[in-house]
Design a protein around this motif. Structure first.
Motif, PDB file in Angstrom:
ATOM      1  N   CYS A 165      64.582   9.534  86.195  1.00 49.10           N
ATOM      2  CA  CYS A 165      63.411  10.244  86.713  1.00 49.10           C
ATOM      3  C   CYS A 165      62.636  10.936  85.590  1.00 49.10           C
ATOM      4  N   GLN A 166      61.378  11.192  85.843  1.00 43.67           N
ATOM      5  CA  GLN A 166      60.587  11.946  84.884  1.00 43.67           C
ATOM      6  C   GLN A 166      61.080  13.386  84.866  1.00 43.67           C
ATOM      7  N   ALA A 167      61.151  13.959  83.685  1.00 42.84           N
ATOM      8  CA  ALA A 167      61.583  15.347  83.544  1.00 42.84           C
ATOM      9  C   ALA A 167      60.360  16.264  83.651  1.00 42.84           C
ATOM     10  N   TYR A 168      60.145  17.123  82.663  1.00 42.78           N
ATOM     11  CA  TYR A 168      59.018  18.051  82.715  1.00 42.78           C
ATOM     12  C   TYR A 168      57.887  17.561  81.821  1.00 42.78           C
ATOM     13  N   LYS A 169      56.684  17.582  82.358  1.00 44.05           N
ATOM     14  CA  LYS A 169      55.522  17.091  81.616  1.00 44.05           C
ATOM     15  C   LYS A 169      55.361  17.845  80.307  1.00 44.05           C
TER      16      LYS A 169
END
Length: 216
Positions: A165-169
């Motif tokens: 999953c994508q973490a923090y932008k």
């Protein structure tokens, strides 16, 4: 905030104090100009657990950041039971199934006062550290909520979905906990040669994670 020439990160030392010191020497670590972050799991499996803790405490006094891992979480509960001299299912699980036998063999020689000091040290360990564009944790994050709202188990265990999953932008999460060979080829978990060739893992899908547990 101080500026540093380098940020150095290691995770999952697992009681291998001599190897840890050799690595610091090889990297020419200088606490005056480098920031060192140890991402948890200082203990268990290896045979130099108290030595590793003592080394890390000295490094901490020089400015290094020590984070809490799931093996410190195991130890925290079990040391408390040892101090209270009460039966402990957690202690049995830690010693028999979670790599804590060598650590326990060292702890039983400590006085209650020394155990209390060790327990206090573990309880003071932060769960994550953020600097610049990087967030350092032991296992991962639950990026559905802000980092400061993550619970202890989110950070010292994490969900399997974290890795894809994508973490923090705009941030890169640096983590240990899972050997990188399990992220690249889980079907080779019993392949000794492959495990020994493990390297740092980079998330090429989201470009926002770096796995640094290479299985010692």
């Amino acid at each position: 905030m101080r500026t540093f020439d380098r940020i150095l990160a290691i995770s999952d030392v697992h009681g291998e104090n001599d190897k840890f010191l050799a690595l610091l020497k090889e990297t020419e670590y200088d606490p005056a100009s480098d920031l060192l972050i140890v991402c948890g799991d200082l203990i268990d499996r290896g045979t130099q657990n108290l030595e590793t803790i003592q080394t890390c405490q000295k490094l901490q006094q020089q400015g290094a950041i020590l984070l809490k891992g799931n093996h410190e979480q195991f130890a925290e509960e079990c040391i408390q039971d040892m101090i209270l001299e009460r039966p402990s299912e957690a202690l049995q699980l830690w010693v028999c199934h979670n790599g804590g036998s060598n650590t326990y063999d060292e702890l039983i020689n400590l006085s209650k006062s020394e155990l209390k000091d060790l327990l206090s040290f573990i309880r003071r360990l932060p769960l994550y550290f953020a600097v610049g564009d990087y967030i350092f944790v032991h296992a991962g994050v639950d990026s559905k909520k802000p980092i400061e709202q993550n619970k202890e188990n989110d950070l010292v265990w994490c969900e399997d979905s974290f890795y894809s999953c994508q973490a923090y932008k705009g941030k890169t999460v640096v983590f240990g906990h899972i050997p990188t060979f399990l992220l690249t080829a889980p079907n080779k978990r019993n392949d000794k040669a492959y495990k020994q060739s493990a390297k740092v893992w980079y998330d090429t899908l989201n470009n926002d994670k770096i796995g640094i547990d290479c299985g010692s």
